[in-house]
Design an enzyme around this catalytic site. Structure first.
Site, PDB file in Angstrom:
ATOM      1  N   VAL A   1      -6.789  -3.582   5.557  1.00  0.00           N
ATOM      2  CA  VAL A   1      -7.570  -3.544   4.312  1.00  0.00           C
ATOM      3  C   VAL A   1      -7.858  -4.925   3.744  1.00  0.00           C
ATOM      4  CG1 VAL A   1      -6.783  -1.223   3.698  1.00  0.00           C
ATOM      5  CG2 VAL A   1      -5.519  -3.226   2.837  1.00  0.00           C
TER       6      VAL A   1
ATOM      7  N   TYR B   1       4.278  -9.927  -6.659  1.00  0.00           N
ATOM      8  CA  TYR B   1       3.895  -8.521  -6.515  1.00  0.00           C
ATOM      9  C   TYR B   1       3.357  -7.988  -7.840  1.00  0.00           C
ATOM     10  CZ  TYR B   1       4.566  -3.448  -6.084  1.00  0.00           C
ATOM     11  OH  TYR B   1       4.400  -2.082  -6.100  1.00  0.00           O
TER      12      TYR B   1
ATOM     13  N   ALA C   1       1.946  -9.603 -10.222  1.00  0.00           N
ATOM     14  CA  ALA C   1       0.630 -10.174 -10.498  1.00  0.00           C
ATOM     15  C   ALA C   1      -0.458  -9.412  -9.751  1.00  0.00           C
ATOM     16  CB  ALA C   1       0.605 -11.647 -10.100  1.00  0.00           C
TER      17      ALA C   1
END
Length: 251
Positions: free
Chosen positions: A66, A157, A159
């Site tokens: 992704v 993480y 953020a």
């Protein structure tokens, strides 16, 4: 069946909450394109979901990172072709690393930002044209309590998850005119990721008001995800929806 006829893409589908969504959606009659990079687990999940379906639900597995726009765009083209359209995107794909805030490396930042935030933006953008043309669509992105409150050790993480929730609110405002709704799900659910990081976060999850533990994927999480993907949630957008046993309170 609550989702019969729905065409759904689920990212991060190989295990954890993504796999739970694939199984639940197929069980409820949806046609699902499941995206991940862990091909063996991903194919196993879709095969198991299809094998246990007692109705029209089905699932196909597609490979895509992704964080890579070309791979995302190609996978969504394949998914839309296979599904015959796209009604719902459930973007579960996410990763976590725990370190003191001053010690996050460039590699950590590239990893966390690339999958959690960039991955959300890229998948949402890939879903947008089909949903825009159909004048309808549902996007469910994944936030976190870490994006709402201080969780020492999870600064980077946190953020990324704060960014996901801010992005989701904004596209809800921009894309609502096209009939597209977008919400953030804030889960505190037992998954392989929470198990692997239990040492760093056990004190956090022991404070969950409902039972003092993480929620069960099938009992506590799947029913909510079915509802949010259904027409019953058609007038809900721009919200942060916590499925967390009260770990964090949102309004």
């Amino acid at each position: 069946m609550q989702l019969e006829g729905k065409r759904i893409v689920v990212t991060g589908s190989a295990q954890g909450m993504g796999a739970t969504c694939v199984r639940a959606y197929v069980r409820e009659g949806a046609t699902v394109a499941a995206i991940d990079v862990r091909d063996e687990l991903g194919r196993q999940t879709t095969s198991e979901a299809a094998a246990t379906s007692t109705g029209p639900g089905s699932a196909v597995y597609l490979h895509a990172d992704v964080s890579d726009r070309a791979q995302v765009d190609a996978a969504f083209d394949d998914a839309v072709h296979h599904l015959g359209g796209l009604d719902v995107l459930v973007n579960v794909a996410g990763v976590q690393r725990a370190r003191p805030a001053a010690q996050f490396t460039d590699d950590d930042l590239d990893f966390l930002l690339g999958i959690n935030l960039r991955g959300t933006i890229l998948t949402n953008q890939a879903a947008f044209p089909t949903m825009r043309d159909a004048r309808t669509g549902t996007i469910l992105n994944f936030g976190s309590d870490a994006g709402l409150t201080a969780m020492p050790g999870l600064a980077a993480y946190s953020a990324t998850k704060g960014g996901v929730m801010a992005w989701t609110r904004t596209i809800a405002g921009e894309w609502g005119a096209h009939g597209i709704r977008a919400n953030s799900v804030i889960p505190a659910i037992q998954t392989p990721m929470t198990t692997s990081g239990a040492t760093e976060r056990s004190d956090i999850y022991s404070s969950v008001p409902l039972g003092g533990a993480l929620g069960d994927p099938e009992r506590d999480f799947a029913p909510v995800m079915i509802f949010l993907a259904s027409d019953g949630a058609r007038f809900i957008t721009g919200q942060a929806i916590a499925v967390n046993g009260g770990l964090g309170m949102v309004r």
